[in-house]
Design a protein around this motif. Structure first.
Motif, PDB file in Angstrom:
ATOM      1  N   GLY A  69       0.808  -1.216   0.000  1.00 42.71           N
ATOM      2  CA  GLY A  69       0.000   0.000   0.000  1.00 42.71           C
ATOM      3  C   GLY A  69       0.842   1.267   0.000  1.00 42.71           C
ATOM      4  N   SER A  70       0.351   2.284  -0.715  1.00 47.79           N
ATOM      5  CA  SER A  70       0.999   3.586  -0.849  1.00 47.79           C
ATOM      6  C   SER A  70       2.267   3.510  -1.700  1.00 47.79           C
ATOM      7  CB  SER A  70       1.342   4.186   0.532  1.00 47.79           C
ATOM      8  OG  SER A  70       1.421   5.580   0.426  1.00 47.79           O
ATOM      9  N   CYS A  71       2.545   2.370  -2.280  1.00 45.02           N
ATOM     10  CA  CYS A  71       3.750   2.256  -3.109  1.00 45.02           C
ATOM     11  C   CYS A  71       3.453   1.868  -4.557  1.00 45.02           C
ATOM     12  CB  CYS A  71       4.715   1.240  -2.517  1.00 45.02           C
ATOM     13  SG  CYS A  71       5.541   1.882  -1.063  1.00 45.02           S
ATOM     14  N   GLY A 235      -0.884  19.288  -2.864  1.00 44.67           N
ATOM     15  CA  GLY A 235      -1.420  17.940  -3.042  1.00 44.67           C
ATOM     16  C   GLY A 235      -0.307  16.914  -3.158  1.00 44.67           C
ATOM     17  N   ASP A 236      -0.406  15.860  -2.356  1.00 49.86           N
ATOM     18  CA  ASP A 236       0.521  14.746  -2.491  1.00 49.86           C
ATOM     19  C   ASP A 236      -0.131  13.742  -3.443  1.00 49.86           C
ATOM     20  OD1 ASP A 236       1.854  12.334  -2.245  1.00 49.86           O
ATOM     21  OD2 ASP A 236       2.327  12.617  -0.130  1.00 49.86           O
ATOM     22  N   GLY A 237       0.302  13.754  -4.689  1.00 49.99           N
ATOM     23  CA  GLY A 237      -0.296  12.889  -5.704  1.00 49.99           C
ATOM     24  C   GLY A 237       0.548  11.663  -5.998  1.00 49.99           C
ATOM     25  N   HIS A 262       7.282   6.931 -10.799  1.00 49.28           N
ATOM     26  CA  HIS A 262       7.708   5.560 -10.464  1.00 49.28           C
ATOM     27  C   HIS A 262       6.643   4.793  -9.691  1.00 49.28           C
ATOM     28  CE1 HIS A 262       9.158   8.448  -7.521  1.00 49.28           C
ATOM     29  NE2 HIS A 262       9.106   7.519  -6.598  1.00 49.28           N
ATOM     30  N   LYS A 263       5.507   5.356  -9.462  1.00 48.78           N
ATOM     31  CA  LYS A 263       4.411   4.573  -8.900  1.00 48.78           C
ATOM     32  C   LYS A 263       3.309   4.465  -9.960  1.00 48.78           C
ATOM     33  CE  LYS A 263       5.315   5.610  -4.061  1.00 48.78           C
ATOM     34  NZ  LYS A 263       4.943   6.417  -2.882  1.00 48.78           N
ATOM     35  N   THR A 264       2.646   5.606 -10.206  1.00 55.38           N
ATOM     36  CA  THR A 264       1.477   5.575 -11.086  1.00 55.38           C
ATOM     37  C   THR A 264       1.829   5.360 -12.555  1.00 55.38           C
ATOM     38  OG1 THR A 264       0.498   7.140  -9.545  1.00 55.38           O
ATOM     39  CG2 THR A 264      -0.621   6.849 -11.649  1.00 55.38           C
TER      40      THR A 264
HETATM   41  C1  LIG Z   1       5.635   7.101  -1.880  1.00 56.67           C
HETATM   42  C2  LIG Z   1       4.974   8.272  -1.312  1.00 56.67           C
HETATM   43  C3  LIG Z   1       5.688   9.462  -1.081  1.00 56.67           C
HETATM   44  C4  LIG Z   1       7.180   9.583  -1.270  1.00 56.67           C
HETATM   45  O1  LIG Z   1       7.640   9.275  -2.535  1.00 56.67           O
HETATM   46  P1  LIG Z   1       9.182   8.869  -2.754  1.00 56.67           P
HETATM   47  O2  LIG Z   1       9.356   8.769  -4.225  1.00 56.67           O
HETATM   48  O3  LIG Z   1       9.375   7.567  -2.035  1.00 56.67           O
HETATM   49  O4  LIG Z   1      10.009   9.949  -2.140  1.00 56.67           O
HETATM   50  C5  LIG Z   1       4.980  10.551  -0.600  1.00 56.67           C
HETATM   51  N1  LIG Z   1       3.661  10.468  -0.342  1.00 56.67           N
HETATM   52  C6  LIG Z   1       2.956   9.332  -0.546  1.00 56.67           C
HETATM   53  C7  LIG Z   1       1.481   9.330  -0.257  1.00 56.67           C
HETATM   54  C8  LIG Z   1       3.581   8.197  -1.024  1.00 56.67           C
HETATM   55  O5  LIG Z   1       2.892   7.080  -1.211  1.00 56.67           O
END
Ligand SMILES: *Cc1c(COP(=O)(O)O)cnc(C)c1O
Length: 475
Positions: A69-71, A235-237, A262-264
């Motif tokens: 989760g969150s990754c 916003g933390d997207g 690198h996530k979405t």
């Molecule tokens: C992963 C994440 C981050 C940080 O991103 P990094 O690329 O690891 O620095 C910040 N906020 C949320 C909600 C995340 O899931």
């Protein structure tokens, strides 16, 4: 497992070059030729076996379900790797003049346009190399913006559900932090926010959908409250899967947002490898973005420096090869494809949530977005989240994120992502339920896990406080 140096057979090498017919007396200065160089002496075959065996010790998205989760650990199409390795991308010098790298600049410009369209923002800087780096860049812009306006705003508000990087980035940028408590639904209470607002508050940093996987329905009201008292909304997207093609950050009222390519947007990640955390802003903040930006001119593409730029935050253009993957992903899916991606990410998370909700406790039971959080309060015999996570390894699953967010005691945060099949999720749910049964029948079995990994339970505190980063034969 032995180190490659410990497999040494003196005199053996992994290279076999043909006999040279060049003159023997080399003109290289003798003092530069090291004879004491400690190289592993193994054959080519042993070399291959050594590194292949090491690579198999990894648990990753390409060999296991990885619901972290969150990754957003999702499958990354291999065609992106091929594109990122094209000679013309790999061999262009990062300091080449704009005229010599028009194609690269066009790619940067196109990606910026695409991210603007996806989020609604007016401009993006691609320089930041991670999510936390995007946050820091955004906070530096917020600081510069208020300084230019002669305002002394020194405080950032973060909800208690926020990712740890949010308050950390704000503190690193010299801000004071005010923590906002989430309400019983895991959302922000607009009245509590209103009470915290003052002329000292520079910004609210908010994740929506938040780290519980919940979309805050009061988002318009929340942004209005902050704006009415002269603050900005960051916003933390980082996890934008759920809203792809469905909701845009600027429409929600955000002034700045970072995305994690690198996530979405499909770049393999984990272990601190290269990433990209582009920062998007509204028109009012555009002039503060890191320099340089790429602009489209009559004759092609060129670098420009925004007039009030906070300067560079990263060498060269940022992590260019990540941009190639992200643009390939966006172009490959197209608008409809991105929308479908978001919908399936949400569908998968809710499907898995439903499979687990009778056997595990969920503090927040509502419909979720890309992820959801269960906890260990229904586990028998004092078996904890950590035990459950470790036992999952024996079944070949990477554990979910554990003990985060902090507002859920013993949290397991599960994000299946859109690339997983129904069968995989069924299997995972069945395994979690099996482990719960094991905990009832034989708690010591679960408390002693894992049994199938090269090392079992590590002393995590000691590993963090007293890291051994260098191999020494003497020790
Ligand atoms: C992963 C994440 C981050 C940080 O991103 P990094 O690329 O690891 O620095 C910040 N906020 C949320 C909600 C995340 O899931």
């Amino acid at each position: 497992m032995k180190l490659i140096f410990e497999k040494r057979l003196p005199g053996i090498t992994a290279v076999s070059l043909p006999e040279q017919n060049l003159p023997q007396n080399t003109s290289l200065p003798q003092e530069l030729l090291r004879r004491d160089c400690d190289l592993p002496e193994v054959s080519e075959g042993e070399l291959i076996r050594h590194y292949t065996a090491l690579s198999r010790r990894n648990l990753g998205v390409d060999n296991a379900f990885y619901p972290l989760g969150s990754c957003t650990m999702k499958y990354n199409p291999k065609i992106h790797e091929k594109l990122a390795r094209l000679d013309d991308f790999c061999e262009s010098h990062p300091l080449a003049p704009a005229a010599a790298v028009q194609g690269n600049l066009e790619l940067i410009w196109e990606l910026e346009q695409a991210l603007c369209e996806i989020t609604g923002m007016d401009a993006f800087s691609l320089q930041p190399s991670a999510g936390a780096h995007g946050e820091l860049t955004g906070l530096m812009i917020i600081k510069a913006f208020f300084k230019a306006g002669g305002q002394q705003r020194d405080t950032i508000i973060t909800p208690d559900s926020s990712h740890g990087t949010n308050p950390a980035s704000a503190a690193m940028c010299g801000f004071k932090i005010l923590t906002l408590k989430s309400n019983a639904r895991g959302e922000i209470d607009p009245n509590e926010l209103e009470a915290l607002m003052s002329e000292k508050v520079a910004a609210l940093m908010l994740t929506n959908p938040n780290t519980l996987g919940l979309f805050d329905k009061n988002i318009l009201r929340i942004c209005e409250i902050v704006h009415n008292s002269g603050g900005l909304v960051y916003g933390d997207g980082a996890n934008a899967n759920a809203v792809l093609g469905m909701a845009r950050f600027k429409d929600m009222g955000f002034d700045l947002v970072h995305l994690n390519l690198h996530k979405t947007f499909s770049t393999p990640h984990g272990g601190g490898g290269p990433g990209a955390g582009p920062l998007g802003v509204t028109r009012a903040l555009r002039d503060y973005l890191p320099a340089p930006l790429v602009s489209k001119t009559e004759n092609g593409f060129d670098y420009i420096d925004p007039p009030h730029s906070i300067g560079r935050v990263k060498a060269f253009n940022g992590n260019f090869s990540i941009f190639v993957r992200a643009l390939a992903y966006i172009r490959g899916l197209g608008g409809e494809g991105l929308k479908r991606t978001g919908r399936i990410a949400v569908l998968n998370a809710n499907y898995l949530r439903k499979l687990l909700e009778n056997d595990f406790h969920l503090k927040y039971k509502t419909l979720c977005k890309h992820e959801f959080v269960i906890d260990d309060s229904t586990m028998p015999a004092g078996v904890t989240t950590m035990d459950l996570a470790k036992r999952l390894l024996d079944y070949g699953f990477h554990p979910p994120t554990v003990y985060f967010p902090l507002i859920v005691k013993g949290a397991l945060m599960i994000e299946p992502t859109e690339t997983e099949s129904k069968q995989t999720m069924d299997n995972f749910a069945r395994t979690l339920i099996t482990i719960k049964q094991e905990a009832a029948d034989n708690p010591e079995l679960v408390k002693g896990a894992p049994y199938s990994t090269p090392v079992s339970r590590l002393d995590e505190v000691r590993a963090a406080r007293n890291p051994v980063l260098r191999y020494s034969k003497e020790e």
